[in-house]
Design a protein around this motif. Structure first.
Motif, mmCIF file in Angstrom:
data_model
loop_
_atom_site.group_PDB
_atom_site.id
_atom_site.type_symbol
_atom_site.label_atom_id
_atom_site.label_comp_id
_atom_site.label_asym_id
_atom_site.label_seq_id
_atom_site.Cartn_x
_atom_site.Cartn_y
_atom_site.Cartn_z
ATOM 1 N N ARG A 38 -1.861 10.206 20.734
ATOM 2 C CA ARG A 38 -0.907 9.332 20.042
ATOM 3 C C ARG A 38 0.530 9.780 20.300
ATOM 4 N N SER A 41 1.405 8.791 23.842
ATOM 5 C CA SER A 41 1.614 7.338 23.899
ATOM 6 C C SER A 41 2.973 6.959 23.318
ATOM 7 N N LYS A 42 3.362 7.587 22.227
ATOM 8 C CA LYS A 42 4.659 7.319 21.602
ATOM 9 C C LYS A 42 5.800 7.739 22.542
ATOM 10 N N GLU A 45 6.123 5.211 25.237
ATOM 11 C CA GLU A 45 6.791 4.017 24.718
ATOM 12 C C GLU A 45 8.307 4.219 24.682
ATOM 13 N N GLU A 72 -3.228 0.537 25.561
ATOM 14 C CA GLU A 72 -3.395 0.683 24.114
ATOM 15 C C GLU A 72 -2.236 -0.014 23.401
ATOM 16 N N ASN A 74 0.327 -0.398 20.205
ATOM 17 C CA ASN A 74 0.923 0.438 19.155
ATOM 18 C C ASN A 74 0.744 -0.238 17.796
ATOM 19 N N GLU A 75 1.323 0.354 16.755
ATOM 20 C CA GLU A 75 1.188 -0.174 15.397
ATOM 21 C C GLU A 75 1.779 -1.573 15.267
ATOM 22 N N ALA A 76 2.764 -1.883 16.083
ATOM 23 C CA ALA A 76 3.415 -3.198 16.033
ATOM 24 C C ALA A 76 2.643 -4.250 16.830
ATOM 25 N N GLY A 77 1.604 -3.818 17.565
ATOM 26 C CA GLY A 77 0.805 -4.754 18.347
ATOM 27 C C GLY A 77 1.303 -4.979 19.762
ATOM 28 N N THR A 107 0.747 -9.849 22.773
ATOM 29 C CA THR A 107 1.103 -9.043 21.609
ATOM 30 C C THR A 107 0.223 -9.439 20.427
ATOM 31 N N LYS A 108 -0.009 -8.483 19.581
ATOM 32 C CA LYS A 108 -0.809 -8.712 18.379
ATOM 33 C C LYS A 108 0.100 -8.628 17.155
ATOM 34 N N ASP A 109 1.258 -9.271 17.281
ATOM 35 C CA ASP A 109 2.267 -9.235 16.228
ATOM 36 C C ASP A 109 2.511 -10.600 15.597
#
Length: 153
Positions: A38, A41-42, A45, A72, A74-77, A107-109
């Motif tokens: 994680r 990955s951050k 980003e 992958e 992130n938390e924001a999609g 995106t999953k936002d």
């Protein structure tokens, strides 16, 4: 410890992978354990947001001991390719595509945008296009017209 965090951001901003590795180890690595995926990955980003291609390439090539998952979300999609596309980080987009980043992920936002759509939706581009309503040929025409016109600035 507080002075290391700004140094980490500065290393990414300056695209200095040696400094990024040094500061990352100080902040996140304990003993001989590899960095948490994680965290890597951050960091990737952040690199993609500022087109820090040397740091991004080092991360995706496993030079930090842990390889991030380029597809992958992130938390924001968003995937890292979404971040790079939105930031117009051309060099990072190239690195991610070589590592098989998927261009078809939306995106999953709540907006369900492709990386290309994010790139085109930026106010600097002022291009309205989406694959559901327009063809790729329409996009080429729009971009050709855009290049031919002088900017408003």
């Amino acid at each position: 410890m507080a002075e290391v965090k700004p140094s980490l951001i500065e290393a990414i901003y300056e695209d200095d992978k040696a400094q990024l590795l040094t500061h990352t180890k100080r902040l996140f690595q304990s003993g001989s354990e590899p960095l948490d995926r994680r965290v890597v990955s951050k960091l990737l980003e952040l690199c993609c947001a500022s087109d820090s291609v040397e740091c991004a390439a080092a991360l995706v090539n496993g030079e930090f001991g842990t390889v991030p998952l380029v597809n992958e979300m992130n938390e924001a999609g968003w995937s890292t390719l979404h971040t790079a596309a939105k930031s117009h980080a051309k060099r990072c987009v190239e690195v991610l595509l070589k590592k098989r980043a998927r261009t078809d992920l939306k995106t999953k936002d709540g907006h369900s945008l492709l990386p290309l759509e994010l790139s085109l939706s930026c106010s600097r581009m002022e291009v309205i296009w989406n694959p559901d309503d327009y063809s790729v040929e329409d996009l080429v025409v729009l971009l050709t017209e855009k290049v031919g016109k002088p900017s408003a600035n």
